[in-house]
Enzyme design. Structure first.
Site, PDB file in Angstrom:
ATOM      1  N   GLU A  62       0.838  -1.206   0.000  1.00  0.00           N
ATOM      2  CA  GLU A  62       0.000   0.000   0.000  1.00  0.00           C
ATOM      3  C   GLU A  62       0.869   1.250   0.000  1.00  0.00           C
ATOM      4  O   GLU A  62       1.993   1.243   0.500  1.00  0.00           O
ATOM      5  CB  GLU A  62      -0.965  -0.007   1.190  1.00  0.00           C
ATOM      6  CG  GLU A  62      -0.338  -0.295   2.550  1.00  0.00           C
ATOM      7  CD  GLU A  62      -0.185   0.935   3.433  1.00  0.00           C
ATOM      8  OE1 GLU A  62      -0.070   2.051   2.876  1.00  0.00           O
ATOM      9  OE2 GLU A  62      -0.153   0.766   4.664  1.00  0.00           O
ATOM     10  N   ARG A  94       0.568  -1.993  12.507  1.00  0.00           N
ATOM     11  CA  ARG A  94      -0.153  -2.961  11.672  1.00  0.00           C
ATOM     12  C   ARG A  94      -0.573  -2.347  10.334  1.00  0.00           C
ATOM     13  O   ARG A  94      -1.702  -2.497   9.886  1.00  0.00           O
ATOM     14  CB  ARG A  94      -1.367  -3.539  12.414  1.00  0.00           C
ATOM     15  CG  ARG A  94      -1.002  -4.251  13.699  1.00  0.00           C
ATOM     16  CD  ARG A  94      -2.188  -4.959  14.306  1.00  0.00           C
ATOM     17  NE  ARG A  94      -2.588  -6.117  13.522  1.00  0.00           N
ATOM     18  CZ  ARG A  94      -2.004  -7.311  13.583  1.00  0.00           C
ATOM     19  NH1 ARG A  94      -0.981  -7.503  14.406  1.00  0.00           N
ATOM     20  NH2 ARG A  94      -2.440  -8.307  12.836  1.00  0.00           N
ATOM     21  N   CYS A 150       7.664  -1.136  -1.688  1.00  0.00           N
ATOM     22  CA  CYS A 150       8.781  -2.090  -1.728  1.00  0.00           C
ATOM     23  C   CYS A 150       9.851  -1.850  -0.677  1.00  0.00           C
ATOM     24  O   CYS A 150      10.294  -2.791  -0.017  1.00  0.00           O
ATOM     25  CB  CYS A 150       9.408  -2.115  -3.122  1.00  0.00           C
ATOM     26  SG  CYS A 150      10.248  -0.578  -3.610  1.00  0.00           S
ATOM     27  N   HIS A 161      13.285   0.021  -7.160  1.00  0.00           N
ATOM     28  CA  HIS A 161      12.671  -1.091  -6.447  1.00  0.00           C
ATOM     29  C   HIS A 161      13.745  -1.769  -5.595  1.00  0.00           C
ATOM     30  O   HIS A 161      14.937  -1.687  -5.899  1.00  0.00           O
ATOM     31  CB  HIS A 161      12.072  -2.089  -7.442  1.00  0.00           C
ATOM     32  CG  HIS A 161      11.447  -3.294  -6.827  1.00  0.00           C
ATOM     33  ND1 HIS A 161      10.407  -3.218  -5.929  1.00  0.00           N
ATOM     34  CD2 HIS A 161      11.719  -4.632  -6.968  1.00  0.00           C
ATOM     35  CE1 HIS A 161      10.065  -4.431  -5.547  1.00  0.00           C
ATOM     36  NE2 HIS A 161      10.846  -5.306  -6.154  1.00  0.00           N
ATOM     37  N   ASP A 197      10.775 -11.472  -2.655  1.00  0.00           N
ATOM     38  CA  ASP A 197      10.225 -10.146  -2.952  1.00  0.00           C
ATOM     39  C   ASP A 197       8.781 -10.097  -2.484  1.00  0.00           C
ATOM     40  O   ASP A 197       7.882 -10.623  -3.136  1.00  0.00           O
ATOM     41  CB  ASP A 197      10.321  -9.873  -4.456  1.00  0.00           C
ATOM     42  CG  ASP A 197      10.049  -8.414  -4.804  1.00  0.00           C
ATOM     43  OD1 ASP A 197       9.511  -7.690  -3.942  1.00  0.00           O
ATOM     44  OD2 ASP A 197      10.363  -8.002  -5.941  1.00  0.00           O
TER      45      ASP A 197
END
Length: 374
Positions: free
Chosen positions: A151, A176, A181, A219, A236
């Site tokens: 997210e 939480r 990435c 990334h 990943d």
């Protein structure tokens, strides 16, 4: 000092058992363990330039002092014995150089303390594995994808994104939340190190429209090795729709996964292209990086108006049956394991409950694209 003199000096009962050892070989071993996570005596000897017998002797001394312990492994009684730090002992941080201003994490870095490791495992519904091996990595990888959503809500809520181990685990475990990435793979790396895996952070550039590559450090992915020498694997948990299980890093063959067909292909300049269902997903560098190396591009991704993450709003996770649940703005998309898709537009009053009930994220306001300016 000769090896015999070192052995005699280390064996003198002149220091209290609970006092930190200050022998140069022992301190070098503690520094090495802080960098690598786990090492065997043979690996330590190769790195430090001493004999494996001498390194083995001092590792046993450190174990008797309660500073190191044998890491989980599946090599049997006759196999190599990996050691790791006992971070819960306050003397370890000092001896391993954690408070020194010039002490970087190295290519492997250190993991988390046992209490936070256990909390992280509870967060993803996993138990502490008996060994840091392929089976354990597969289970942890899948559970992470199911439990921790991909997210980018922080960008649209005006929240800062801090790339430090403590900040990442605080966000994922205590608050939480999920992340993108750098956050997901950065935190997962810390968990794996704490469990005895060797982990290297790798930078990648994502393929965009027309095969155009994104910026450097676009990334982050992980190269993981087991405590028993297994691997390496490409892990990943921070690319959204990707492989359910880690990929064989050394293989150049097609690898079948519940998430599709994957292949690692050699690319120019020693890089690797990661292909998903025949299409290039990202180009992976093979040089290990540190978490702080990704900070500049992370800032760029969350502040540049043209960034994909600034222009879109997404919260997505794998479901337990192999499907996927995604909330993009106010569009809720359910995809089952066979690829069948259901899409529904939510009313404004439904958005926060969906975040809470389907993704475990409690928010006090709805994130909206463009609502927060950089």
């Amino acid at each position: 000092m000769t090896e015999d003199e070192m052995r005699r000096a280390a064996a003198r009962p002149s220091r209290a058992r609970r006092e930190l050892p200050d022998h140069p070989v022992r301190l070098a071993l503690l520094d090495l363990l802080a960098e690598e996570g786990t090492v065997t005596a043979t690996q330590a000897a190769a790195r430090l330039g001493h004999s494996s017998g001498l390194c083995s002797f001092h590792l046993r001394q450190l174990a008797r002092h309660g500073l190191v312990e044998e890491a989980p492994h599946s090599g049997g009684r006759g196999g190599p014995r990996p050691w790791r730090l006992r971070w819960e002992d306050p003397r370890v941080a000092e001896a391993a150089g954690a408070d020194r201003p010039d002490a970087g994490p190295g290519p492997y870095g250190k993991g988390m303390d046992p209490a936070r490791t256990d909390a992280y495992l509870r967060r993803i519904g996993a138990v502490r594995p008996a060994a840091a091996d392929a089976e354990a990595l597969r289970e942890l990888h899948r559970r992470h994808l199911v439990s921790v959503p991909f997210e980018n809500l922080s960008i649209h809520l005006g929240e800062d994104i801090v790339l430090t181990g403590d900040a990442l685990t605080e966000k994922l475990v205590t608050a939480r939340r999920g992340g993108f990435c750098y956050e997901l793979n950065g935190a997962f790396a810390a968990l794996l190190r704490s469990l005895g895996f060797g982990v290297e952070l790798l930078a990648a550039r994502v393929f965009g429209d027309g095969g155009r590559l994104g910026p450097p450090y676009d990334h982050m992915a992980l190269r993981v090795t087991g405590a028993d020498g297994g691997g390496p694997w490409l892990a990943d948990v921070g690319f959204g729709r990707h492989s359910t299980f880690p990929l064989d890093y050394a293989s150049r063959d097609e690898q079948q996964d519940p998430g599709g067909s994957f292949r690692l292909a050699d690319a120019p300049h020693g890089d690797l292209d990661v292909l998903h269902n025949g299409a290039a997903a990202y180009r992976l560098e093979q040089r290990p990086r540190e978490l702080g190396d990704f900070a500049a591009t992370c800032w760029y991704q969350r502040t540049w108006p043209g960034s994909h993450f600034r222009q879109s709003l997404v919260c997505s996770r794998l479901t337990g049956d192999g499907g996927r649940l995604t909330l993009s703005g106010r569009t809720l998309v359910r995809t089952d394991a066979e690829g069948r898709r259901e899409e529904r537009e939510l009313a404004a009053s439904e958005v926060l409950p969906v975040y809470r009930e389907h993704f475990g994220i409690t928010l006090d306001r709805e994130p909206v694209v463009g609502a927060v300016q950089a």
